[in-house]
Design a protein around this motif. Sequence first.
Motif, PDB file in Angstrom:
ATOM      1  N   GLU A  36       0.812  -1.213   0.000  1.00 14.87           N
ATOM      2  CA  GLU A  36       0.000   0.000   0.000  1.00 14.87           C
ATOM      3  C   GLU A  36       0.851   1.271   0.000  1.00 14.87           C
ATOM      4  O   GLU A  36       0.597   2.200  -0.778  1.00 14.87           O
ATOM      5  N   TYR A  37       1.873   1.339   0.835  1.00 15.15           N
ATOM      6  CA  TYR A  37       2.699   2.542   0.914  1.00 15.15           C
ATOM      7  C   TYR A  37       3.556   2.721  -0.335  1.00 15.15           C
ATOM      8  O   TYR A  37       3.732   3.839  -0.818  1.00 15.15           O
ATOM      9  N   ILE A  38       4.098   1.630  -0.841  1.00 12.43           N
ATOM     10  CA  ILE A  38       4.961   1.720  -2.024  1.00 12.43           C
ATOM     11  C   ILE A  38       4.143   2.161  -3.241  1.00 12.43           C
ATOM     12  O   ILE A  38       4.497   3.112  -3.935  1.00 12.43           O
ATOM     13  N   VAL A  39       3.049   1.459  -3.487  1.00 12.93           N
ATOM     14  CA  VAL A  39       2.206   1.760  -4.645  1.00 12.93           C
ATOM     15  C   VAL A  39       1.581   3.141  -4.513  1.00 12.93           C
ATOM     16  O   VAL A  39       1.513   3.907  -5.483  1.00 12.93           O
ATOM     17  N   GLY A  40       1.131   3.476  -3.317  1.00 13.80           N
ATOM     18  CA  GLY A  40       0.545   4.796  -3.093  1.00 13.80           C
ATOM     19  C   GLY A  40       1.543   5.914  -3.347  1.00 13.80           C
ATOM     20  O   GLY A  40       1.213   6.938  -3.959  1.00 13.80           O
ATOM     21  N   SER A  41       2.773   5.735  -2.883  1.00 10.11           N
ATOM     22  CA  SER A  41       3.808   6.752  -3.089  1.00 10.11           C
ATOM     23  C   SER A  41       4.144   6.915  -4.569  1.00 10.11           C
ATOM     24  O   SER A  41       4.262   8.039  -5.068  1.00 10.11           O
ATOM     25  N   ILE A  42       4.306   5.806  -5.270  1.00  6.11           N
ATOM     26  CA  ILE A  42       4.606   5.871  -6.698  1.00  6.11           C
ATOM     27  C   ILE A  42       3.461   6.531  -7.454  1.00  6.11           C
ATOM     28  O   ILE A  42       3.679   7.354  -8.348  1.00  6.11           O
ATOM     29  N   THR A  43       2.235   6.203  -7.092  1.00  7.46           N
ATOM     30  CA  THR A  43       1.069   6.787  -7.755  1.00  7.46           C
ATOM     31  C   THR A  43       1.002   8.292  -7.509  1.00  7.46           C
ATOM     32  O   THR A  43       0.720   9.064  -8.443  1.00  7.46           O
TER      33      THR A  43
END
Length: 91
Positions: A36-43
């Motif tokens: 969640e944090y990785i994908v959210g940050s990249i998005t």
Amino acid sequence: MTNTQYDVAKRVLVMVVPAAITLISGFGALFKFDTEYIVGSITLVSTFLGVLLNAASNDYNADKPRIDPYEVDNEFTLPTDFPRKDDKNGK
């Protein structure tokens, strides 16, 4: 920003980033770790960069004349000189 730089940035934002997000999410599901944090940050970062890229594109195109794709100069008419089935020359 040069045209080449713009093209590379757009390709990265449109093709590479979504593929990377999908890959990270897929690995997270397979190996059972939270993405969640990785994908959210990249998005978030890619959305911000996309807005900046769009602003740069708008600035670049501001001086160019805009072409309206829905503006019609000529009417579309069918040709009338082709033979029809009920004509003697038509088959």
